[in-house]
Write a protein that holds these residues in place. Sequence first.
Motif, mmCIF file in Angstrom:
data_model
loop_
_atom_site.group_PDB
_atom_site.id
_atom_site.type_symbol
_atom_site.label_atom_id
_atom_site.label_comp_id
_atom_site.label_asym_id
_atom_site.label_seq_id
_atom_site.Cartn_x
_atom_site.Cartn_y
_atom_site.Cartn_z
ATOM 1 N N PHE A 85 0.833 -1.189 0.000
ATOM 2 C CA PHE A 85 0.000 0.000 0.000
ATOM 3 C C PHE A 85 0.873 1.245 0.000
ATOM 4 O O PHE A 85 2.064 1.197 0.306
ATOM 5 C CB PHE A 85 -0.949 0.018 1.219
ATOM 6 C CG PHE A 85 -0.259 0.193 2.538
ATOM 7 C CD1 PHE A 85 -0.038 1.455 3.079
ATOM 8 C CD2 PHE A 85 0.170 -0.909 3.268
ATOM 9 C CE1 PHE A 85 0.601 1.611 4.301
ATOM 10 C CE2 PHE A 85 0.804 -0.762 4.487
ATOM 11 C CZ PHE A 85 1.020 0.503 5.011
ATOM 12 N N VAL A 86 0.242 2.354 -0.344
ATOM 13 C CA VAL A 86 0.866 3.662 -0.202
ATOM 14 C C VAL A 86 0.078 4.377 0.886
ATOM 15 O O VAL A 86 -1.149 4.500 0.811
ATOM 16 C CB VAL A 86 0.819 4.456 -1.525
ATOM 17 C CG1 VAL A 86 1.363 5.868 -1.317
ATOM 18 C CG2 VAL A 86 1.573 3.727 -2.613
ATOM 19 N N GLY A 87 0.795 4.803 1.911
ATOM 20 C CA GLY A 87 0.181 5.563 2.995
ATOM 21 C C GLY A 87 0.605 7.017 2.874
ATOM 22 O O GLY A 87 1.744 7.309 2.509
ATOM 23 N N SER A 88 -0.318 7.933 3.168
ATOM 24 C CA SER A 88 0.027 9.351 3.095
ATOM 25 C C SER A 88 -0.809 10.127 4.103
ATOM 26 O O SER A 88 -1.872 9.681 4.528
ATOM 27 C CB SER A 88 -0.200 9.895 1.681
ATOM 28 O OG SER A 88 -1.560 9.768 1.327
ATOM 29 N N GLY A 89 -0.294 11.281 4.478
ATOM 30 C CA GLY A 89 -0.996 12.130 5.418
ATOM 31 C C GLY A 89 -0.082 13.222 5.943
ATOM 32 O O GLY A 89 1.021 13.432 5.428
ATOM 33 N N THR A 90 -0.534 13.894 6.987
ATOM 34 C CA THR A 90 0.254 14.934 7.649
ATOM 35 C C THR A 90 0.395 14.554 9.114
ATOM 36 O O THR A 90 -0.607 14.341 9.806
ATOM 37 C CB THR A 90 -0.432 16.305 7.511
ATOM 38 O OG1 THR A 90 -0.667 16.558 6.118
ATOM 39 C CG2 THR A 90 0.445 17.413 8.085
ATOM 40 N N ARG A 108 5.636 3.587 1.439
ATOM 41 C CA ARG A 108 5.176 2.257 1.047
ATOM 42 C C ARG A 108 5.142 1.360 2.269
ATOM 43 O O ARG A 108 6.027 1.432 3.123
ATOM 44 C CB ARG A 108 6.129 1.636 0.024
ATOM 45 C CG ARG A 108 6.041 2.269 -1.338
ATOM 46 C CD ARG A 108 5.049 1.528 -2.168
ATOM 47 N NE ARG A 108 4.869 2.212 -3.450
ATOM 48 C CZ ARG A 108 4.305 1.652 -4.473
ATOM 49 N NH1 ARG A 108 3.872 0.423 -4.419
ATOM 50 N NH2 ARG A 108 4.140 2.330 -5.586
ATOM 51 N N GLY A 109 4.145 0.512 2.335
ATOM 52 C CA GLY A 109 4.040 -0.464 3.414
ATOM 53 C C GLY A 109 3.492 -1.775 2.884
ATOM 54 O O GLY A 109 3.140 -1.890 1.698
ATOM 55 N N PHE A 110 3.432 -2.751 3.773
ATOM 56 C CA PHE A 110 2.981 -4.091 3.396
ATOM 57 C C PHE A 110 2.165 -4.668 4.543
ATOM 58 O O PHE A 110 2.533 -4.531 5.710
ATOM 59 C CB PHE A 110 4.199 -4.985 3.110
ATOM 60 C CG PHE A 110 3.846 -6.305 2.501
ATOM 61 C CD1 PHE A 110 3.550 -6.404 1.159
ATOM 62 C CD2 PHE A 110 3.817 -7.453 3.277
ATOM 63 C CE1 PHE A 110 3.222 -7.632 0.584
ATOM 64 C CE2 PHE A 110 3.499 -8.686 2.716
ATOM 65 C CZ PHE A 110 3.198 -8.770 1.366
ATOM 66 N N THR A 130 9.722 3.319 10.318
ATOM 67 C CA THR A 130 9.377 4.423 11.223
ATOM 68 C C THR A 130 9.909 5.760 10.703
ATOM 69 O O THR A 130 9.606 6.795 11.282
ATOM 70 C CB THR A 130 9.911 4.183 12.647
ATOM 71 O OG1 THR A 130 11.323 3.978 12.587
ATOM 72 C CG2 THR A 130 9.216 3.023 13.312
ATOM 73 N N SER A 131 10.652 5.746 9.620
ATOM 74 C CA SER A 131 11.096 7.010 9.019
ATOM 75 C C SER A 131 10.041 7.537 8.038
ATOM 76 O O SER A 131 10.326 8.414 7.233
ATOM 77 C CB SER A 131 12.444 6.832 8.315
ATOM 78 O OG SER A 131 12.311 5.975 7.209
ATOM 79 N N PHE A 132 8.796 7.052 8.155
ATOM 80 C CA PHE A 132 7.741 7.457 7.222
ATOM 81 C C PHE A 132 7.566 8.966 7.094
ATOM 82 O O PHE A 132 7.254 9.439 6.004
ATOM 83 C CB PHE A 132 6.396 6.782 7.568
ATOM 84 C CG PHE A 132 5.779 7.232 8.845
ATOM 85 C CD1 PHE A 132 4.969 8.351 8.893
ATOM 86 C CD2 PHE A 132 6.007 6.541 10.026
ATOM 87 C CE1 PHE A 132 4.405 8.778 10.077
ATOM 88 C CE2 PHE A 132 5.443 6.946 11.213
ATOM 89 C CZ PHE A 132 4.643 8.076 11.238
ATOM 90 N N PRO A 133 7.787 9.782 8.159
ATOM 91 C CA PRO A 133 7.602 11.227 7.957
ATOM 92 C C PRO A 133 8.593 11.814 6.949
ATOM 93 O O PRO A 133 8.358 12.873 6.399
ATOM 94 C CB PRO A 133 7.839 11.824 9.344
ATOM 95 C CG PRO A 133 7.650 10.711 10.300
ATOM 96 C CD PRO A 133 8.077 9.475 9.560
ATOM 97 N N ASN A 134 9.689 11.109 6.713
ATOM 98 C CA ASN A 134 10.700 11.581 5.762
ATOM 99 C C ASN A 134 10.635 10.823 4.448
ATOM 100 O O ASN A 134 11.549 10.926 3.638
ATOM 101 C CB ASN A 134 12.098 11.414 6.373
ATOM 102 C CG ASN A 134 12.213 12.131 7.688
ATOM 103 O OD1 ASN A 134 11.752 13.259 7.825
ATOM 104 N ND2 ASN A 134 12.788 11.482 8.676
ATOM 105 N N GLY A 135 9.572 10.052 4.266
ATOM 106 C CA GLY A 135 9.449 9.229 3.070
ATOM 107 C C GLY A 135 9.310 10.060 1.812
ATOM 108 O O GLY A 135 8.887 11.212 1.833
ATOM 109 N N ILE A 136 9.702 9.451 0.714
ATOM 110 C CA ILE A 136 9.548 10.080 -0.596
ATOM 111 C C ILE A 136 8.643 9.199 -1.444
ATOM 112 O O ILE A 136 8.536 8.003 -1.190
ATOM 113 C CB ILE A 136 10.916 10.280 -1.295
ATOM 114 C CG1 ILE A 136 11.631 8.939 -1.502
ATOM 115 C CG2 ILE A 136 11.782 11.261 -0.518
ATOM 116 C CD1 ILE A 136 12.876 9.011 -2.347
#
Length: 152
Positions: A85-90, A108-110, A130-136
Motif C-alpha cells: 500500500f501507499v500511505g500518506s498524510g500529515t 510504502r508499506g505491506f 518508522t522514518s515514514f515522515p521523511n518518506g519520498i
Amino acid sequence: MTDISSKSIEQISRRWVDLFKDRDGIAFAAQYSDTGEYIDHAFQLRRKGRESIALHIDIWSNSIPNFEMKIAKIDVVGSRSMFSFVGSGTFEKDLPTMAATGTTFSYRGFIVLSVNEQGLITRTEEFYSTSFPNGIPFEDYNFRGSSAPLVR
C-alpha cells in the motif's frame, strides 16, 4: 485450508483499508475475531483483542487525522491476503513514541491479513519504516538500472 473464497478475502482486505481511513477504531476493530491480533512491526507493537486494536487505530488517527491508505497490489493465498500500500498524510500530533513533524508524507508499506472461516480477521501484520515522515514517493526512489555498478 479455509472454505472462504479468495474473492471474499480480497473484499475483506479492501474493507479493512476503507475502515482504516474512516478513523473509527470501534468499527475497524469489529472486523476482528475476539482474540484477533494486530502487529505493527515498525513500532514493535502487538495488540490483542478488539478494544486494544480500536485504541491502536484511534491513536494513529489522532496523530495523522488525514491519513489515507491505497492498495497498490493485492494477492490472496489460502486464508491470507498480502498487499502493498501507499500511505500518506500529515503528521500533526505526537505518537506515544515519536514526536510529530508537521510534515506531509508518503510511504510504502505491506500488510498480511489472516482471515478465519467466519470472515473475521485473526491477525494483521503491518510492515513499514518508522522514518515514514521523511518518506519520498515511490517514483522518486534512487533507481539504478542494469548498467549500475555493483557495490561490494
